[in-house]
Design an enzyme around this catalytic site. Structure first.
Site, PDB file in Angstrom:
ATOM      1  N   SER A 133       0.854  -1.181   0.000  1.00 46.19           N
ATOM      2  CA  SER A 133       0.000   0.000   0.000  1.00 46.19           C
ATOM      3  C   SER A 133       0.893   1.234   0.000  1.00 46.19           C
ATOM      4  O   SER A 133       2.041   1.175   0.468  1.00 46.19           O
ATOM      5  CB  SER A 133      -0.880   0.014   1.252  1.00 46.19           C
ATOM      6  OG  SER A 133      -1.558   1.247   1.405  1.00 46.19           O
ATOM      7  N   TYR A 146      -2.159   0.671  10.656  1.00 46.60           N
ATOM      8  CA  TYR A 146      -2.094   0.156   9.282  1.00 46.60           C
ATOM      9  C   TYR A 146      -0.795   0.578   8.597  1.00 46.60           C
ATOM     10  O   TYR A 146      -0.145  -0.235   7.936  1.00 46.60           O
ATOM     11  CB  TYR A 146      -3.307   0.663   8.501  1.00 46.60           C
ATOM     12  CG  TYR A 146      -3.393   0.111   7.096  1.00 46.60           C
ATOM     13  CD1 TYR A 146      -3.472  -1.249   6.858  1.00 46.60           C
ATOM     14  CD2 TYR A 146      -3.411   0.968   5.991  1.00 46.60           C
ATOM     15  CE1 TYR A 146      -3.564  -1.758   5.570  1.00 46.60           C
ATOM     16  CE2 TYR A 146      -3.506   0.484   4.706  1.00 46.60           C
ATOM     17  CZ  TYR A 146      -3.583  -0.885   4.494  1.00 46.60           C
ATOM     18  OH  TYR A 146      -3.676  -1.376   3.213  1.00 46.60           O
TER      19      TYR A 146
END
Length: 248
Positions: A133, A146
């Site tokens: 990501s 995250y």
């Protein structure tokens, strides 16, 4: 002629399911692996060269069973299982949420890669792909758990590439920005559909799961001597995690 076996984790929905379909279309025999076997069976029923195998990447026993099922010659491993949970600040975060994110996004990649590496190295060699990501390369408020997990996954990828240098295994990270899938934001926001919809509100053409799957398929179908280390892909509307053009 088959391109060989491609294993895709987290294949029951979103990017994982799209990647399984794309790799099957490219001629791979795809092992679609995830916890939700009912969805995997639907995926496999729709395309003849996709096989469903149950997998929980947080379980060493489940990962060992996957390795036994796929055999000793694997062309591609796509470590896609992962996800986000919560948007609390570091000050207010629940350590249990962080632990779950690390267990899937980092340790899950470690477990599956370790289990399949011997099979990936056989013959002409294989390819390890990690769905990372932009959160693994940048940070933003409310994303501490995250972003920490995805930074960990990115570090794992870079280290693995160094350690496998000289051996016939390519290593790639595909790092998407804003992708509109049916579950990512909904899970992160603990089932709040209205809040999940607001993540994408006003954004013209966020990425789709198929966009990311197309990037993965491109990377793994390059000639064997070509290794795409890192591909960062964002929608045109997104300049950074905190900078998104929204038409309201």
């Amino acid at each position: 002629m088959s391109r060989g076996i491609a294993v895709v984790t987290g294949a029951s929905s979103g990017i994982g399911a799209a990647t399984a379909r794309h790799l099957a279309a490219e001629g791979f025999d795809v092992v679609a692996a995830a916890r939700r076997t009912d969805r995997l069976e639907e995926l496999a029923a729709a395309q003849p060269n996709i096989r469903a195998v149950p997998l929980d990447v947080t379980s060493a026993e489940s990962v060992a069973e996957l390795a036994e099922q796929v055999g000793d010659d694997v062309a591609v491993l796509v470590n896609n299982a992962g996800g986000a949970l919560g948007v609390e600040t570091v000050e207010d975060a629940d350590p249990a949420d962080w632990q779950r994110m690390f267990d899937t996004n980092v340790l899950g990649v470690l477990r599956v890669t370790q289990a399949l590496l011997p099979a990936l190295e056989r013959g002409t060699g294989g390819h390890v792909v990690v769905t990372g990501s932009i959160a693994g390369h940048l940070v933003y408020e409310g994303g501490g758990g995250y972003t920490a997990a995805k930074h960990g996954a990115a570090a794992l990828v870079e280290t693995l590439r160094l350690e496998l240098n000289g051996r016939p295994v390519r290593v790639t990270e595909i790092a998407p920005g804003m992708v509109h899938t049916e579950e990512f934001s909904l899970v992160r926001l603990r089932g709040d559909q209205q809040a999940a919809d607001q993540v994408y509100e006003g954004v013209e053409h966020p990425l789709t799961a198929d966009d990311v799957a197309d990037c993965i398929a491109f990377a793994v179908t390059r000639p064997a001597h070509v290794d795409i280390d890192l591909m960062i892909v964002k929608p045109l509307a997104q300049a950074a995690p905190h900078k998104v053009d929204r038409h309201r």
